[in-house]
Design a protein around this motif. Sequence first.
Motif, mmCIF file in Angstrom:
data_model
loop_
_atom_site.group_PDB
_atom_site.id
_atom_site.type_symbol
_atom_site.label_atom_id
_atom_site.label_comp_id
_atom_site.label_asym_id
_atom_site.label_seq_id
_atom_site.Cartn_x
_atom_site.Cartn_y
_atom_site.Cartn_z
ATOM 1 N N GLY A 109 0.790 -1.229 0.000
ATOM 2 C CA GLY A 109 0.000 0.000 0.000
ATOM 3 C C GLY A 109 0.820 1.276 0.000
ATOM 4 N N ALA A 136 5.351 -0.222 4.711
ATOM 5 C CA ALA A 136 3.953 -0.406 4.291
ATOM 6 C C ALA A 136 3.168 0.868 4.559
ATOM 7 C CB ALA A 136 3.327 -1.573 5.036
ATOM 8 N N GLY A 137 2.351 1.258 3.618
ATOM 9 C CA GLY A 137 1.461 2.396 3.804
ATOM 10 C C GLY A 137 2.134 3.751 3.764
ATOM 11 N N THR A 138 3.422 3.793 3.453
ATOM 12 C CA THR A 138 4.168 5.050 3.462
ATOM 13 C C THR A 138 4.076 5.727 2.094
ATOM 14 O OG1 THR A 138 5.668 4.113 5.084
ATOM 15 C CG2 THR A 138 6.451 6.048 3.896
ATOM 16 N N TYR A 190 9.508 5.156 7.015
ATOM 17 C CA TYR A 190 8.238 4.691 7.565
ATOM 18 C C TYR A 190 7.444 5.896 8.045
ATOM 19 C CZ TYR A 190 10.864 5.107 11.921
ATOM 20 O OH TYR A 190 11.639 5.582 12.948
ATOM 21 N N SER A 191 6.160 5.710 8.212
ATOM 22 C CA SER A 191 5.323 6.866 8.516
ATOM 23 C C SER A 191 4.967 6.877 9.991
ATOM 24 C CB SER A 191 4.095 6.881 7.607
ATOM 25 O OG SER A 191 3.594 5.593 7.407
ATOM 26 N N ALA A 192 4.204 7.888 10.369
ATOM 27 C CA ALA A 192 3.926 8.158 11.792
ATOM 28 C C ALA A 192 3.243 6.977 12.471
ATOM 29 C CB ALA A 192 3.054 9.389 11.898
ATOM 30 N N LYS A 193 3.391 6.890 13.731
ATOM 31 C CA LYS A 193 2.790 5.812 14.528
ATOM 32 C C LYS A 193 1.278 5.948 14.550
ATOM 33 C CE LYS A 193 6.360 3.983 17.359
ATOM 34 N NZ LYS A 193 7.198 4.035 16.157
ATOM 35 N N ASN A 194 0.620 4.837 14.821
ATOM 36 C CA ASN A 194 -0.827 4.838 14.963
ATOM 37 C C ASN A 194 -1.230 5.214 16.379
ATOM 38 O OD1 ASN A 194 -1.332 3.978 12.346
ATOM 39 N ND2 ASN A 194 -1.006 1.838 12.883
ATOM 40 N N HIS A 195 -2.471 5.558 16.543
ATOM 41 C CA HIS A 195 -3.068 5.811 17.847
ATOM 42 C C HIS A 195 -4.084 4.713 18.121
ATOM 43 C CE1 HIS A 195 -1.307 9.823 17.673
ATOM 44 N NE2 HIS A 195 -1.660 9.799 16.414
ATOM 45 N N LEU A 196 -4.163 4.313 19.377
ATOM 46 C CA LEU A 196 -5.110 3.271 19.766
ATOM 47 C C LEU A 196 -6.065 3.841 20.796
ATOM 48 C CD1 LEU A 196 -2.684 0.265 20.499
ATOM 49 C CD2 LEU A 196 -3.673 0.963 18.319
ATOM 50 N N LYS A 197 -7.308 3.435 20.724
ATOM 51 C CA LYS A 197 -8.181 3.665 21.886
ATOM 52 C C LYS A 197 -9.136 2.494 21.998
ATOM 53 C CE LYS A 197 -11.429 6.718 19.490
ATOM 54 N NZ LYS A 197 -12.098 8.033 19.480
ATOM 55 N N LYS A 198 -9.670 2.323 23.193
ATOM 56 C CA LYS A 198 -10.600 1.230 23.427
ATOM 57 C C LYS A 198 -11.997 1.651 22.993
ATOM 58 C CE LYS A 198 -8.529 -2.380 24.787
ATOM 59 N NZ LYS A 198 -8.604 -3.493 23.829
ATOM 60 N N ARG A 199 -12.735 0.713 22.428
ATOM 61 C CA ARG A 199 -14.144 0.980 22.153
ATOM 62 C C ARG A 199 -14.904 1.012 23.471
ATOM 63 N NH1 ARG A 199 -16.773 -2.596 17.482
ATOM 64 N NH2 ARG A 199 -18.503 -1.291 18.153
#
Lengths: 213, 213, 213
Positions: B171, B188-190, B203-212
């Motif tokens: 991607g 990937a994804g960059t 490589y690109s920026a880190k992802n963010h996580l949150k709980k549903r």
Amino acid sequence: MSKPLVIIGAGGHAKVLMDILSRQGRKVIAYAAPEQATYNTMFTQLSWLRRDKEILKYSTDEIQLVNAIGSMPYQLLRSKLFDMFKQHGYEFASIVCESALISPSVKLGEGVQILSRAVINADTTIAANCIINTGTIIEHDCQIGRHNHCAPSATLCGGVTTADFVHVGTGANIIEQLSIGEGSIIGAGTTITQHVEKNTIVYSAKNHLKKRE
Amino acid sequence: MSKPLVIIGAGGHAKVLMDILSRQGRKVIAYAAPEQATYNTMFTQLSWLRRDKEILKYSTDEIQLVNAIGSMPYQLLRSKLFDMFKQHGYEFASIVCESALISPSVKLGEGVQILSRAVINADTTIAANCIINTGTIIEHDCQIGRHNHCAPSATLCGGVTTADFVHVGTGANIIEQLSIGEGSIIGAGTTITQHVEKNTIVYSAKNHLKKRE
Amino acid sequence: MSKPLVIIGAGGHAKVLMDILSRQGRKVIAYAAPEQATYNTMFTQLSWLRRDKEILKYSTDEIQLVNAIGSMPYQLLRSKLFDMFKQHGYEFASIVCESALISPSVKLGEGVQILSRAVINADTTIAANCIINTGTIIEHDCQIGRHNHCAPSATLCGGVTTADFVHVGTGANIIEQLSIGEGSIIGAGTTITQHVEKNTIVYSAKNHLKKRE
């Protein structure tokens, strides 16, 4: 040979499915939707069932159902309808666009929908009621759980495993051998490089805006 | 007309290639892999060569080879096997999926593999032993070096040049007229918007996580 | 039945169009470009018009035009040529690659170019002089304005609206129901999750580089 179809829903996803069914010469006899779909000639030729429960007037032998409720994050209507009509004994038709490329070793669960230009490679399994949307690529040896939606242009590399109720957003990428927990949402355009636990929302960095001079 | 094939490898990439070869009616007679591929009927019908060197029992006139070692970042096994068997005088078959769209003006080096739904536009050159994976788009006037892997859904715009041993991740996007130096890895994804020097990892920026909730 | 074509431009985008026109057996008689295209046999068989204005020697009944000027951000040459030759009474040919998948309910404006493997789903409208580039997916119920360029591998979800002169970069994603204002530029690889006002440039976070050890 195949039974006439009753389609649940008349929105955007339903239209995309109707295009495929029409190209494939499959017979759709009715749609169920709260509002009459007067705007689209694909629907005006069908019987209109104002409430999903009117489907019960067809015997389970007589028809197959098409689940045309689009699958959005946080939204369970699509899976609830699937489970409810399964309990009533109905069968859901699988829909595989003729432009999709699917390895002979792929296994598809009941009611799976594979839309235009999707590619699914060797030894992948897709469980019941999934949408594999336009242009999505699922590589070899993946295991996709029930009620997943892989949105358009998503790419899952080899050996990816997703649990049930996973949403992989538009243009998202998941690299090799990762697993995504139940109910997790991969944001549009997000690239996943680590395992994702259940009920997790993953999204990528914010965009920057500037004005054109 | 084409010679029988011996395929090196029996993992995920090998399965994807075998699907294509099978659709094209090409004859594969043996596979070389450290473990017997008992899990897959595509392989159980072939002779099993436990060690790559057993390939040498076939004369170089008699067969063509298929390099089915997947290409991952940091991993040189695929190019080493290619060079070693070339030194022994073997020829590697090019594999072009019939679903790929390739301009008549494109030039493909020896052993290039173009998988499902790849698109390669006018006046592009792909050097030896590259994998252009599922759904990858390479626009007009690109020059792709030897031993490159363009992973699934990568997009290279017009006039992109890559040196040897470049990995373009799943991607990833490379915009017009850029060059990527030898041995560099595009994550990937960059999305690449500037030239990339050799032996660089982007490589690109880190992802963010949150709980549903 | 269709008139002979005169193509404006002889660069990369022109070559991609010529490949499609050639596969479709359409007759191109001349190209207009400041430099003679000696490098490409597709062009050397055509009459060379050194200046765009030499096109005026053909009557408006006799030919159709192909706008083969590529569309880059900040660049208006493509739309200016379209408007100028329309004022002179010429008609621009629409070019739809036979590998594109387009719903019967899609409406295409004059001179729209739909390249390889693009997918356009139900009830979408594409206005005049747009390029829908290789592998771009435009879902159901989108409204694409005039002079847009959706670059390769862009994905527009259902119900997206773009005004005129919008550039959607390579591999960009736009999620459902959003609108993009006139003259805005969506950077390559950028995922849009909110409405975008006019004349706005949207781009995503910077990449990180490190050296391979």
